[in-house]
Design an enzyme around this catalytic site. Sequence first.
Site, mmCIF file in Angstrom:
data_model
loop_
_atom_site.group_PDB
_atom_site.id
_atom_site.type_symbol
_atom_site.label_atom_id
_atom_site.label_comp_id
_atom_site.label_asym_id
_atom_site.label_seq_id
_atom_site.Cartn_x
_atom_site.Cartn_y
_atom_site.Cartn_z
ATOM 1 N N GLU A 53 0.312 0.704 2.408
ATOM 2 C CA GLU A 53 0.827 -0.596 2.123
ATOM 3 C C GLU A 53 2.186 -0.638 1.537
ATOM 4 O O GLU A 53 3.252 -1.176 1.773
ATOM 5 C CB GLU A 53 -0.126 -1.484 1.530
ATOM 6 C CG GLU A 53 -1.430 -1.858 2.046
ATOM 7 C CD GLU A 53 -2.666 -0.430 1.691
ATOM 8 O OE1 GLU A 53 -3.587 -0.915 1.519
ATOM 9 O OE2 GLU A 53 -2.162 0.516 1.623
ATOM 10 N N CYS A 89 -3.112 -1.424 -4.341
ATOM 11 C CA CYS A 89 -2.456 -1.885 -3.177
ATOM 12 C C CYS A 89 -2.634 -3.267 -3.115
ATOM 13 O O CYS A 89 -1.695 -4.159 -2.837
ATOM 14 C CB CYS A 89 -2.606 -1.423 -1.800
ATOM 15 S SG CYS A 89 -2.095 0.347 -1.638
#
Length: 345
Positions: A53, A89
């Site tokens: 990510e 994330c």
Amino acid sequence: MNEHEKYMLRCLQLAQNGLGEVAPNPLVGAVLVCNEKIIGEGWHKKFGTAHAEVNCINSVRNEHKHLISKSTLYVNLEPCNHFGKTPPCSLLVLEKQIKNVVVGSADPNPAVSGSGIKQLRDSGVTVIESILPEQCNFLNRRFFTFHRKKRPFVILKMAQSADGFIAPTNQQQLWLTNKFSQRLSHRWRTEEQAILVGKNTALIDNPELTARLWKGKNPLRIVIDKNNAIPSSNKLFNDAANTLVFNALKTDKQQHIEWQQISFTENVPQQILNELYKRNIQSVIIEGGAITAQHFLQENLVDEVRLITAPCHLENGIKTPDFSGKLHDKFLLQKDVIEIFTTSL
């Protein structure tokens, strides 16, 4: 194929790039989409470094950064929400004010296990789950097995003659497969954390068990040698890679060689996998021999079989161990036939 599946397939393609580099972390790819256009892509490249990510969002060009909050993030595995070697994330998604996230499969790791998705939803993010879950789970079969079964994912690789023998009975080394299949075998070695053989294979073939024919990491070499009968001159003990010897006599460590004592009156394959689990080893490929393969098969501890059939006949010898599994893939390398069977998924 709908839009979500199209972008999830791209996540899987990207995630595959991390094979052999990210374990014991999972393989993850991420795609950022705005108005049906991909503006960012990324994957987890190496253990201990930025996750997919992060790499995806960082890849967005300056002229498109204002679109990040208006985009949909696709990721094949649930975003983590815990501090490990890198920050969560899920917090990055919230920080960038991304309002839509599409996830392939939930994370089986107890440190995450649905809590990343819950955190996003509790913060107002729309999360769509289970897009191409079978493909997503298969890609991360090592990671899922490790966390769900508390043991490494076990791959059994065997080469056999066309008439079903894996070796002659005269205990002499014999190459059955062609040079392309040998290179493939070395590539497979770079993709797993450990490689295992029995004592007889070590004595007869004197294998180095490194990835000399393919660029990548050498796996941890493992040998089962009850009475430490393998001589120190064997290639398994050179300094090209670390070696772990499961034996009945001692637990010790000298430079790149380690001895781990186990009981040979109990379930040896399970003891080995228990020890590897403690060492955070997510996958192991078994390359010999027949007795070792049979022991792991009998205990139902083989998850995948990779069978290479060469176009030669031995007429007699050591028979290929019996196994049952579902054919997942089949292809040719010149005249060698490569078949991959899943036995536990």
